[in-house]
Design a protein around this motif. Structure first.
Motif, PDB file in Angstrom:
ATOM      1  N   ASN A  76      -7.298   3.971 -15.122  1.00  0.00           N
ATOM      2  CA  ASN A  76      -5.919   4.168 -15.585  1.00  0.00           C
ATOM      3  C   ASN A  76      -4.928   3.894 -14.451  1.00  0.00           C
ATOM      4  OD1 ASN A  76      -5.772   6.422 -13.936  1.00  0.00           O
ATOM      5  ND2 ASN A  76      -5.922   7.910 -15.596  1.00  0.00           N
ATOM      6  N   PHE A  77      -3.651   3.975 -14.754  1.00  0.00           N
ATOM      7  CA  PHE A  77      -2.628   3.591 -13.777  1.00  0.00           C
ATOM      8  C   PHE A  77      -2.742   4.395 -12.486  1.00  0.00           C
ATOM      9  CE2 PHE A  77       1.617   3.141 -11.983  1.00  0.00           C
ATOM     10  CZ  PHE A  77       1.883   1.800 -12.218  1.00  0.00           C
ATOM     11  N   PHE A  78      -2.868   5.701 -12.624  1.00  0.00           N
ATOM     12  CA  PHE A  78      -2.985   6.583 -11.457  1.00  0.00           C
ATOM     13  C   PHE A  78      -4.157   6.160 -10.575  1.00  0.00           C
ATOM     14  CE2 PHE A  78      -4.546  10.168  -9.141  1.00  0.00           C
ATOM     15  CZ  PHE A  78      -3.514  11.059  -8.944  1.00  0.00           C
ATOM     16  N   ASP A  79      -5.340   6.065 -11.176  1.00  0.00           N
ATOM     17  CA  ASP A  79      -6.532   5.735 -10.390  1.00  0.00           C
ATOM     18  C   ASP A  79      -6.476   4.322  -9.824  1.00  0.00           C
ATOM     19  OD1 ASP A  79      -7.529   8.230 -10.878  1.00  0.00           O
ATOM     20  OD2 ASP A  79      -8.729   7.624 -12.606  1.00  0.00           O
ATOM     21  N   THR A  80      -5.773   3.427 -10.531  1.00  0.00           N
ATOM     22  CA  THR A  80      -5.658   2.057 -10.044  1.00  0.00           C
ATOM     23  C   THR A  80      -4.838   2.010  -8.750  1.00  0.00           C
ATOM     24  OG1 THR A  80      -5.729   1.278 -12.326  1.00  0.00           O
ATOM     25  CG2 THR A  80      -4.967  -0.291 -10.668  1.00  0.00           C
ATOM     26  N   MET A  81      -3.736   2.723  -8.748  1.00  0.00           N
ATOM     27  CA  MET A  81      -2.900   2.784  -7.540  1.00  0.00           C
ATOM     28  C   MET A  81      -3.723   3.310  -6.369  1.00  0.00           C
ATOM     29  SD  MET A  81       0.229   1.899  -8.224  1.00  0.00           S
ATOM     30  CE  MET A  81      -0.404   0.695  -9.354  1.00  0.00           C
ATOM     31  N   ALA A 122       0.843  -1.206   0.000  1.00  0.00           N
ATOM     32  CA  ALA A 122       0.000   0.000   0.000  1.00  0.00           C
ATOM     33  C   ALA A 122       0.874   1.250   0.000  1.00  0.00           C
ATOM     34  CB  ALA A 122      -0.931  -0.009   1.215  1.00  0.00           C
ATOM     35  N   ALA A 123       1.950   1.216   0.756  1.00  0.00           N
ATOM     36  CA  ALA A 123       2.840   2.381   0.826  1.00  0.00           C
ATOM     37  C   ALA A 123       3.433   2.691  -0.549  1.00  0.00           C
ATOM     38  CB  ALA A 123       3.947   2.131   1.847  1.00  0.00           C
ATOM     39  N   PHE A 124       3.846   1.663  -1.279  1.00  0.00           N
ATOM     40  CA  PHE A 124       4.365   1.873  -2.639  1.00  0.00           C
ATOM     41  C   PHE A 124       3.308   2.496  -3.533  1.00  0.00           C
ATOM     42  CE2 PHE A 124       7.904  -1.110  -1.878  1.00  0.00           C
ATOM     43  CZ  PHE A 124       8.908  -0.360  -2.466  1.00  0.00           C
ATOM     44  N   PHE A 125       2.135   1.919  -3.492  1.00  0.00           N
ATOM     45  CA  PHE A 125       1.058   2.402  -4.355  1.00  0.00           C
ATOM     46  C   PHE A 125       0.735   3.868  -4.027  1.00  0.00           C
ATOM     47  CE2 PHE A 125      -1.458  -1.467  -6.091  1.00  0.00           C
ATOM     48  CZ  PHE A 125      -0.286  -2.112  -6.406  1.00  0.00           C
ATOM     49  N   ILE A 126       0.549   4.127  -2.724  1.00  0.00           N
ATOM     50  CA  ILE A 126       0.097   5.466  -2.335  1.00  0.00           C
ATOM     51  C   ILE A 126       1.159   6.511  -2.635  1.00  0.00           C
ATOM     52  CG2 ILE A 126      -0.510   6.942  -0.368  1.00  0.00           C
ATOM     53  CD1 ILE A 126      -2.051   4.576   0.790  1.00  0.00           C
ATOM     54  N   LEU A 127       2.391   6.208  -2.246  1.00  0.00           N
ATOM     55  CA  LEU A 127       3.416   7.238  -2.437  1.00  0.00           C
ATOM     56  C   LEU A 127       3.623   7.551  -3.917  1.00  0.00           C
ATOM     57  CD1 LEU A 127       5.228   9.189  -1.056  1.00  0.00           C
ATOM     58  CD2 LEU A 127       7.010   7.444  -0.906  1.00  0.00           C
ATOM     59  N   SER A 128       3.385   6.554  -4.786  1.00  0.00           N
ATOM     60  CA  SER A 128       3.604   6.829  -6.202  1.00  0.00           C
ATOM     61  C   SER A 128       2.635   7.906  -6.713  1.00  0.00           C
ATOM     62  CB  SER A 128       3.535   5.541  -7.028  1.00  0.00           C
ATOM     63  OG  SER A 128       2.278   4.949  -6.926  1.00  0.00           O
ATOM     64  N   PHE A 129       1.347   7.787  -6.420  1.00  0.00           N
ATOM     65  CA  PHE A 129       0.459   8.854  -6.944  1.00  0.00           C
ATOM     66  C   PHE A 129       0.491  10.100  -6.074  1.00  0.00           C
ATOM     67  CE2 PHE A 129      -3.222   8.979  -4.160  1.00  0.00           C
ATOM     68  CZ  PHE A 129      -3.319   7.710  -3.618  1.00  0.00           C
ATOM     69  N   TYR A 130       0.813   9.897  -4.793  1.00  0.00           N
ATOM     70  CA  TYR A 130       0.890  11.031  -3.874  1.00  0.00           C
ATOM     71  C   TYR A 130       1.958  12.026  -4.325  1.00  0.00           C
ATOM     72  CZ  TYR A 130      -0.219  12.904   0.768  1.00  0.00           C
ATOM     73  OH  TYR A 130      -0.688  13.665   1.807  1.00  0.00           O
ATOM     74  N   GLY A 131       3.090  11.480  -4.758  1.00  0.00           N
ATOM     75  CA  GLY A 131       4.182  12.333  -5.216  1.00  0.00           C
ATOM     76  C   GLY A 131       3.788  13.147  -6.443  1.00  0.00           C
ATOM     77  N   VAL A 132       2.929  12.568  -7.276  1.00  0.00           N
ATOM     78  CA  VAL A 132       2.498  13.283  -8.478  1.00  0.00           C
ATOM     79  C   VAL A 132       1.655  14.503  -8.095  1.00  0.00           C
ATOM     80  CG1 VAL A 132       1.089  13.118 -10.566  1.00  0.00           C
ATOM     81  CG2 VAL A 132       2.553  11.204  -9.897  1.00  0.00           C
TER      82      VAL A 132
END
Ligand code: TRP
Length: 464
Positions: free
Chosen positions: A387-392, A103-113
């Motif tokens: 899409n990728f963003f919303d999936t994460m 979850a941390a990987f997923f969240i931080l990826s879109f969070y950073g965007v």
């Protein structure tokens, strides 16, 4: 050094003051979730009815799960995976920690965007780019920016570098020091925005949108979103508060800390809602406009207020800072896992975590750019292909976090010895805990049951 405890030969840093811990935990909780995500999902899910369900989830599920995370962390003096291994060795409970890591990987990826967008908006504010622009132009400018294949990446990477840099500073000088000053400042500026938004002509409709529930506008998917957001906003379900709990000194009162963080987080979300929805209606923005909502409505508010130039710079700086005190807590989860489980050095762990989440984040950003192939990728969720963003976002917030919260609550309620839980929440008898029986009951039955029922509904096992 009184703030360094020695346990089993390992030095573990702790936060140094009561206010410092509170600021750091509240700093983790208060972030883009409150100011960016809460308003736009409220808009997408019909307003007041969604807010009510959200508040219910916060009170009945969020608060006990936060206390559970704190006590698991402080008892074990470990981050999530290690905490479960320590408190219940030789059982699969540590898998809860692994799910949190994912979850941390997923969240931080879109969070950073999204945090990168806030940095770009600091520059927009300084250069007065949106001054005097019509609501349409402000909307188009946002759309053009996030779908650009290059510009958002620059800001995303810049933000991720800042996140990693703070973690190099460690717990006390990094996380605690910044949170203490900047969080109170954020509150002040949101209050100023509230006053301006609520006095706009036509503000009343926005207030009604937030206060008059229409349950017919709320779907079962909306209930799942409310539950997921309760976890997301309070930083629960991934072991983040377990990790922070392990930094809390033994003399501090975990129950009142959990209560204060929960109240602060909820108050900021509601205040953000009252700054944004009056403006949404006053400027004719569509309330279900999605992730752009804050970035499109608030510049209109700034255009309409004396000192708007100054306030918009300050606001976006503070939003970026709020995002930063949250993103460091997410990266810290990843980093402590690496250090404690893979036994690698802190600096190496930070670099690996930074690179992995930044790469995922680039894919998130590109998924919104028609010029990139990533925008053609879609992935399944219970709410359709995304899409990728919303999936994460969807899988982490609506599945991993509530599931993680379910297991954490069960763990504190059933698996740990009641005596140990009592000892931890009362700090070894230091504090009175008249609510203890209620807490145990909620952690054992009410919270898990509610999470479970929401899951069954949203999976379609039970039909409404
Ligand atoms: N709570 C933060 C926000 O609202 C995001 C966040 C930080 C988070 N740490 C977390 C979400 C841990 C889930 C789990 O912006």
């Amino acid at each position: 050094m009184e703030n360094v405890k020695v346990q089993e030969g390992v030095k573990r840093e702790t936060f140094t003051s009561q206010f410092g811990v509170l600021a750091a935990a509240a700093g983790s909780a208060i972030g883009l979730g409150n100011i960016w995500k809460f308003p736009y999902i409220t808009g997408e899910n019909g307003g007041a009815a969604f807010v009510l369900v959200y508040l219910l989830c916060i009170a009945v599920i969020g608060l006990p799960v936060m206390l559970s995370e704190f006590l698991i962390g402080r008892r074990s003096q470990k981050a999530a995976i290690g905490a479960f291994k320590d408190l219940k060795p030789g059982t699969p409970w540590f898998l809860t920690g692994w799910m949190g890591l994912l979850a941390a990987f997923f969240i931080l990826s879109f969070y950073g965007v999204v945090a990168g967008w806030t940095l770009n908006y600091i520059v927009f504010s300084i250069t007065n780019k949106l001054a005097g622009a019509s609501p349409e132009v402000i909307g188009q400018t946002f759309g053009a920016f996030i779908s650009d294949p290059v510009k958002p990446l620059f800001w995303q990477v810049a933000f991720m570098i800042m996140t990693a840099a703070i973690l190099f500073g460690g717990v006390k000088d990094g996380i605690e020091k910044y949170s203490k000053i900047l969080m109170p400042l954020l509150l002040v500026i949101i209050l100023v925005l509230d006053v301006r938004a609520l006095t706009l002509p036509g503000a009343g409709e926005g207030v009604r949108f937030l206060m008059e529930p229409h349950f017919d506008k709320l779907s079962i998917k909306g209930v799942l979103v409310a539950l997921g957001h309760a976890f997301f906003s309070l930083s629960l379900g991934m072991g983040c508060m377990i990790t922070y709990g392990s930094y809390i000194g033994k003399k501090q009162n975990l129950g009142s800390m959990a209560l204060q963080v929960t109240i602060a987080d909820t108050a900021i979300a509601l205040l953000a809602g009252f700054a944004i929805f009056p403006a949404v209606f006053a400027f004719g923005v569509d309330p279900s406009a999605g992730p752009g909502l804050v970035f499109v409505t608030l510049p209109n508010v700034f255009n309409m207020m004396p000192g708007g130039y100054f306030f918009s710079i300050l606001f976006f700086i503070l939003l970026a800072v709020a995002a930063l005190t949250s993103s460091i807590s997410i990266l810290e989860v990843i980093v402590t896992y690496f250090i404690e489980e893979l036994k690698i050095k802190r600096s190496m762990a930070i670099i690996v975590g930074f690179v992995a989440t930044t790469v995922f984040g680039v894919l998130c950003s590109l998924s919104m750019s028609p010029a990139s192939v990533v925008s053609t990728w879609t992935f399944p969720t219970l709410a359709g292909m995304k899409n990728f963003f919303d999936t994460m976002d969807w899988w982490s917030a609506n599945m991993f976090l509530p599931l993680g919260g379910l297991f954490i609550s069960l763990f504190a309620g059933w698996i740990m010895k009641e005596q140990d839980v009592m000892d931890e929440v009362s700090s070894g008898g230091e504090f009175q805990v008249p609510w203890f029986k209620t807490f145990i009951w909620v952690a054992r039955t009410l919270a898990p049951l509610m999470i479970f029922i929401v899951f069954l509904y949203s999976l379609g096992v039970i039909k409404v």
